[in-house]
Motif scaffolding. Sequence first.
Motif, short mmCIF file in Angstrom:
data_model
loop_
_atom_site.label_atom_id
_atom_site.label_comp_id
_atom_site.label_asym_id
_atom_site.label_seq_id
_atom_site.Cartn_x
_atom_site.Cartn_y
_atom_site.Cartn_z
N LEU A 197 54.33 35.86 52.17
CA LEU A 197 53.84 34.91 53.18
C LEU A 197 52.38 34.54 52.98
CD1 LEU A 197 55.49 36.62 56.29
CD2 LEU A 197 56.13 34.41 55.32
N HIS A 198 51.63 35.42 52.31
CA HIS A 198 50.21 35.18 52.10
C HIS A 198 49.93 34.53 50.74
CE1 HIS A 198 49.79 37.71 55.61
NE2 HIS A 198 50.41 38.70 54.99
N GLY A 199 50.99 34.19 50.02
CA GLY A 199 50.80 33.58 48.70
C GLY A 199 50.52 34.58 47.61
N CYS A 200 50.75 35.86 47.89
CA CYS A 200 50.49 36.90 46.89
C CYS A 200 51.71 37.08 45.99
CB CYS A 200 50.16 38.22 47.58
SG CYS A 200 49.86 39.58 46.43
N LEU A 201 51.49 37.13 44.69
CA LEU A 201 52.58 37.31 43.73
C LEU A 201 53.07 38.75 43.79
CD1 LEU A 201 54.16 35.94 41.36
CD2 LEU A 201 52.45 36.93 39.84
N ILE A 202 54.30 38.95 44.28
CA ILE A 202 54.83 40.30 44.40
C ILE A 202 55.94 40.58 43.39
CG2 ILE A 202 54.20 40.53 46.82
CD1 ILE A 202 57.08 39.98 47.58
N ASP A 203 56.34 39.57 42.61
CA ASP A 203 57.29 39.81 41.53
C ASP A 203 57.09 38.76 40.45
OD1 ASP A 203 59.35 41.15 40.22
OD2 ASP A 203 60.87 39.79 41.00
N GLY A 204 57.13 39.20 39.19
CA GLY A 204 56.99 38.27 38.07
C GLY A 204 55.64 38.31 37.40
N GLN A 205 54.84 39.33 37.69
CA GLN A 205 53.49 39.34 37.13
C GLN A 205 53.48 39.51 35.61
OE1 GLN A 205 51.18 42.60 38.66
NE2 GLN A 205 52.71 44.16 38.19
N HIS A 206 54.44 40.23 35.06
CA HIS A 206 54.48 40.40 33.61
C HIS A 206 54.86 39.09 32.92
CE1 HIS A 206 54.86 44.62 34.97
NE2 HIS A 206 54.14 44.86 33.90
N ARG A 207 55.80 38.35 33.52
CA ARG A 207 56.14 37.03 32.98
C ARG A 207 54.97 36.07 33.10
NH1 ARG A 207 61.00 38.88 35.14
NH2 ARG A 207 60.41 38.30 37.27
N ALA A 208 54.28 36.14 34.25
CA ALA A 208 53.13 35.26 34.46
C ALA A 208 52.04 35.52 33.43
CB ALA A 208 52.59 35.43 35.87
N GLN A 209 51.74 36.78 33.17
CA GLN A 209 50.70 37.12 32.20
C GLN A 209 51.09 36.65 30.80
OE1 GLN A 209 47.60 38.50 32.99
NE2 GLN A 209 47.23 37.75 30.90
N VAL B 83 49.27 27.43 36.69
CA VAL B 83 49.91 27.95 37.90
C VAL B 83 49.89 29.48 37.89
CG1 VAL B 83 52.11 28.19 39.13
CG2 VAL B 83 51.38 25.94 38.29
N CYS B 84 50.23 30.05 36.75
CA CYS B 84 50.25 31.51 36.64
C CYS B 84 48.86 32.11 36.81
CB CYS B 84 50.83 31.93 35.29
SG CYS B 84 52.61 31.61 35.14
N THR B 85 47.85 31.41 36.31
CA THR B 85 46.48 31.90 36.46
C THR B 85 46.11 31.99 37.94
OG1 THR B 85 45.79 30.99 34.33
CG2 THR B 85 44.06 31.44 35.94
N ASP B 86 46.49 30.96 38.72
CA ASP B 86 46.22 30.98 40.16
C ASP B 86 46.97 32.13 40.83
OD1 ASP B 86 44.57 28.79 40.00
OD2 ASP B 86 46.14 27.34 40.50
N TRP B 87 48.23 32.33 40.43
CA TRP B 87 49.01 33.42 41.02
C TRP B 87 48.40 34.77 40.72
CZ3 TRP B 87 54.52 31.56 39.17
CH2 TRP B 87 54.95 30.52 40.02
N MET B 88 47.97 34.96 39.47
CA MET B 88 47.44 36.26 39.07
C MET B 88 46.10 36.56 39.72
SD MET B 88 49.68 37.78 37.21
CE MET B 88 48.87 39.03 36.19
N LYS B 89 45.38 35.52 40.14
CA LYS B 89 44.12 35.74 40.86
C LYS B 89 44.39 36.27 42.25
CE LYS B 89 41.36 32.16 38.53
NZ LYS B 89 40.70 30.83 38.70
N ASN B 90 45.57 35.95 42.78
CA ASN B 90 45.90 36.34 44.15
C ASN B 90 47.04 37.36 44.13
OD1 ASN B 90 45.91 36.41 46.94
ND2 ASN B 90 47.29 34.67 47.15
#
Length: 304
Positions: free
Chosen positions: A55-67, A12-19
């Motif tokens: 609204l566009h599915g872009c990760l705007i918070d939590g990128q450090h946790r996701a990585q 899930v995080c990989t998909d978020w980080m791509k977008n």
Amino acid sequence: MHTETMMVTPDVCTDWMKNRVCNRVPLRGYNVEKFREILRTGQFRMTHQGFALDLHGCLIDGQHRAQAIIDTGISVTAQVTYDLDPDAFAAIDGGRVRTAGDYVAQASRMAQNNANYYGATLKILRNRAAGLHWTRWSAGKLTADEIPALMASWPISEERITYMLAIGRQCHASGTGLLISHQIILEKWPERIAELFFRNIGDASREYVGKDPRAVYTNTMFNVNKGVVSRDSVQQSAQAIKAFNALITGETIGTLKKMKMGGIKTVRNRQTGEEMEQEYLADRYPDVVDVQTISENWLRITDH
């Protein structure tokens, strides 16, 4: 906007980080490592703060946790908020993580490095416009709400920023200082005249003969790494303006000195020999010369 509690996996995080093209905040290694350690030691706890997508599915918070989740392969249960307004980016961690460059990158879609220089330039130009003395131009921080109006007041293209950074690398000049001086010069002179100065500093100026002010500026900046010249962007912008003025008026200059700060000095009375303290004011930031006929003194070598 709605929030769900869900299992957040590495996939899930990989998909978020791509977008995450809308999120120009660079990943900071120490933040990612902090979350890796939390995950590895089993210290991760679900709180109100998790992940947020616009609204566009872009990760705007939590990128450090996701990585960190991607790096460790450890899944967690966390809160995930969907369908946030993209403008919410400016309010997330505004006083802790986001910088002026981050806000500029978000608003302009510039590369982060260029946005950092643009943000620093805007802060100094804002303080100057507010009437602060040059010794205070670097003070304070920009907020997300200020950025759009400041960018409208001082529009600087990414191409221009890249160009100035390239010149700066050639002669060890501050990219921010060059951008500041360019904007100040444009308050009186058209772009084509300003370009007479900026296009001929750096590597090209080494070919110049005599004491052309562009060559003097380049040589002065070469002394930055020797500690002879200040690395301060405001100082370097002033030196660029002095060199520009010399180019326009045909003045010969031998060196460019930094502006002195105000302070107290000890002076000796020549008659009595008595020493006393005397206050002195900071040097004045140079004005750009008024529009006038350009001297022919240096134009003979502008085509080198």
